[in-house]
Design an enzyme around this catalytic site. Structure first.
Site, mmCIF file in Angstrom:
data_model
loop_
_atom_site.group_PDB
_atom_site.id
_atom_site.type_symbol
_atom_site.label_atom_id
_atom_site.label_comp_id
_atom_site.label_asym_id
_atom_site.label_seq_id
_atom_site.Cartn_x
_atom_site.Cartn_y
_atom_site.Cartn_z
ATOM 1 C CB CYS A 106 -0.932 -0.018 1.211
ATOM 2 S SG CYS A 106 -1.940 1.480 1.386
ATOM 3 C CB CYS B 275 0.450 1.473 4.259
ATOM 4 S SG CYS B 275 -1.283 0.941 4.262
#
Length: 526
Positions: free
Chosen positions: A52, A55
């Site tokens: 991600c 993230c």
């Protein structure tokens, strides 16, 4: 060996906890928390996915959050009531892909996800990924769900996490139990307090006690069960101030509130900056002067840019502009000219709420189908923006396989039922013609054999019988030809007649003929 590893893990985690560093959690996190000495610990956990992009961007922010909470825990308690209720918050992070079963147990289905775990409950964070907002969330949820006002004489002296907040006033009642249940559910958004009646000694008293109020915009608004419905619904709609600067999270939360949104969409363009300032000042003025009239069903606000509102409306708005949105019907209106005065603004709002303006959008079947395709398009566009190769692989592979399957089905498709039937008919015509010829030959042989048997064995009797038969045939030649034609037509019509049926019919004809000729033969013998 397993016991030694467990002790080592416990010592390592304990040492990290004391130093208040971000802990990388694994599958032992759940049994670690279930230990008798650690079941009351509070954890702020960040669930992420290694692939991600967002993230990875939040990793430095999470370190800052940990340092902020560590410094907050070390501060000496002061006069603020909330500081007396401080507990240590352990900060950790977990790879939700590698330890998917643990993440699933905590209700993690998207990334990144932030949860505060207290006792047997996991509270999800809903808001922008900003250090101050995350820290405030952790401080609020880590304390008691419902706090007590102690030594407070007016609402202006109330400690808290900022406006708005909710207060229950009065003694024991069913409303108090509803308030506690609602606080457990909504504490992730606002603070909840219980206060004695003396809090209102220097202000206007409430008409009915017990009561629930929301404190915001330097005033308070009571909850009315008859007008506002369920308490949880009222808290959800009342937790915003009269005017709010929206982000994507706040917009999504207000989009399901059922309120009418009055938004000033602003731009940082120098050429349109003055118009943005006028719109912003006008919306703030109306929101501040008429908050009591529109608190229940109208929300005023502003938003930088139009990307998020365009995604919600599936439209392309030109900013700066004023947007009126009915979140119940998803109808919206954009005036061609900006209102120049508060009176014109209120008149425009009244017409929109009365549905006398030509609005756009809606929530009918057309817009439902449009929403499906629009969301699919946006998801595909976001994937291709991050990685063109990943988008081609994710969406190109199934499309290619589907095309190959369809082409294979077309190339290898068997003949249709109509073509099969035509082929069978062509094959059946010669076969039926051959069967008919065989039947005619068999019938002729049977007729000749029957004629010989009926005429007798002697040569003279046979000649006489044949002569009579020939005479009969000569006498009725015309009748015979007509019958022959009729039989031919019937044979052509009844192509499906089986040879066995014809054979049986010929036997019956010969039997009848032999019966008719028997008296003639007996007469000759006499």
């Amino acid at each position: 060996m397993a016991k030694t590893a467990g002790v080592a893990l416990f010592v390592g985690l304990l040492a990290v906890s004391v130093s208040m560093e971000v802990i990388e959690l694994n599958e032992t996190f759940v049994p670690f928390r279930l230990h008798e000495q650690r079941k009351d610990q509070i954890w702020l956990v960040y669930f992420y996915a290694p692939w991600c992009h967002l993230c990875r961007e939040l990793q430095p922010l999470w370190e800052e959050v940990e340092h902020e909470l560590s410094d907050w825990a070390k501060e000496e308690p002061g006069e603020n009531v909330m500081r007396e209720e401080v507990t240590v918050i352990h900060v950790g992070k977990m790879d939700a892909i590698h330890f998917s079963s643990v993440a699933s147990d905590f209700g993690v289905h998207s990334y990144p996800t932030i949860k505060l775990i207290k006792n047997n409950l996991a509270f999800s964070y809903h808001g922008p990924y900003v250090k101050e907002r995350i820290v405030e969330f952790a401080q609020r949820v880590s304390g008691p769900t419902v706090r007590i006002f102690d030594g407070i004489t007016t609402l202006g002296d109330a400690p808290g996490c900022g406006e708005p907040f909710f207060v229950y006033i009065g003694g024991e009642s069913p409303l108090k139990e509803k308030f506690k249940d609602t606080a457990t559910e909504k504490v992730v958004f606002s603070c909840f307090y219980m206060a004695p009646e003396s809090v209102f000694a220097q202000s206007k008293s409430l008409p009915v006690l017990p009561a629930v109020i929301v404190v915001k915009d330097r005033s308070y608004y009571p909850y009315n069960e008859l007008e506002d419905g369920a308490l949880a619904r009222w808290v959800e709609n009342s937790r915003f101030p009269s005017f709010v600067s929206l982000d994507v999270f706040t917009l999504n939360q207000l989009a399901v509130s059922g309120k009418t949104l009055v938004l000033a969409l602003l731009t940082r363009d120098d050429m349109a900056e003055q118009r943005s300032k006028r719109l912003l000042a006008l919306v703030k003025e109306v929101a501040g002067n008429h908050k009591a009239s529109y608190d229940r069903d109208v929300q005023f606000g502003s938003m930088d840019g139009a990307d998020h509102i365009n995604s919600l409306l599936m439209s392309r708005l030109v900013i700066p502009c004023l947007v009126l949105l009915n979140t119940t019907t998803m109808e919206y209106f954009v005036p061609e000219q900006d209102p120049t005065s508060p009176q014109g603004f209120l008149l425009l709002l009244s017409k929109f709420r009365a549905k006398t303006l030509q609005a756009y959008g809606g929530n009918g079947m057309y817009y439902f189908v449009k929403r499906i395709f629009y969301d699919a398009y946006m998801v595909m566009a976001s994937v291709f923006q991050q990685s063109v190769l990943l988008g081609c692989f994710l969406y190109g592979t199934p499309v290619t396989v589907l095309v190959l399957i369809c082409c294979g089905r077309l190339w290898m498709r068997p003949p249709s039922h109509r073509h099969q039937q035509a082929a069978l008919d062509k094959e059946a015509v010669p076969k039926r013609a051959g069967d008919e010829a065989d039947c005619v030959e068999a019938s002729a042989g049977i007729s000749e054999q029957g004629l010989k048997e009926s005429c007798g064995d002697s040569e003279e009797e046979e000649d006489a019988c044949v002569g009579e038969t020939v005479g009969f045939e000569a006498e009725d030649a015309s009748t015979y030809e007509e019958k022959k034609k009729e039989e031919t037509v019937q044979t052509q019509v009844q192509n499906g007649l089986k040879c066995s049926d014809q054979h049986q019919t010929n036997e019956e004809v010969m039997r009848i003929a032999s019966v008719q000729d028997k008296p003639v033969a007996e007469k000759k013998n006499d």
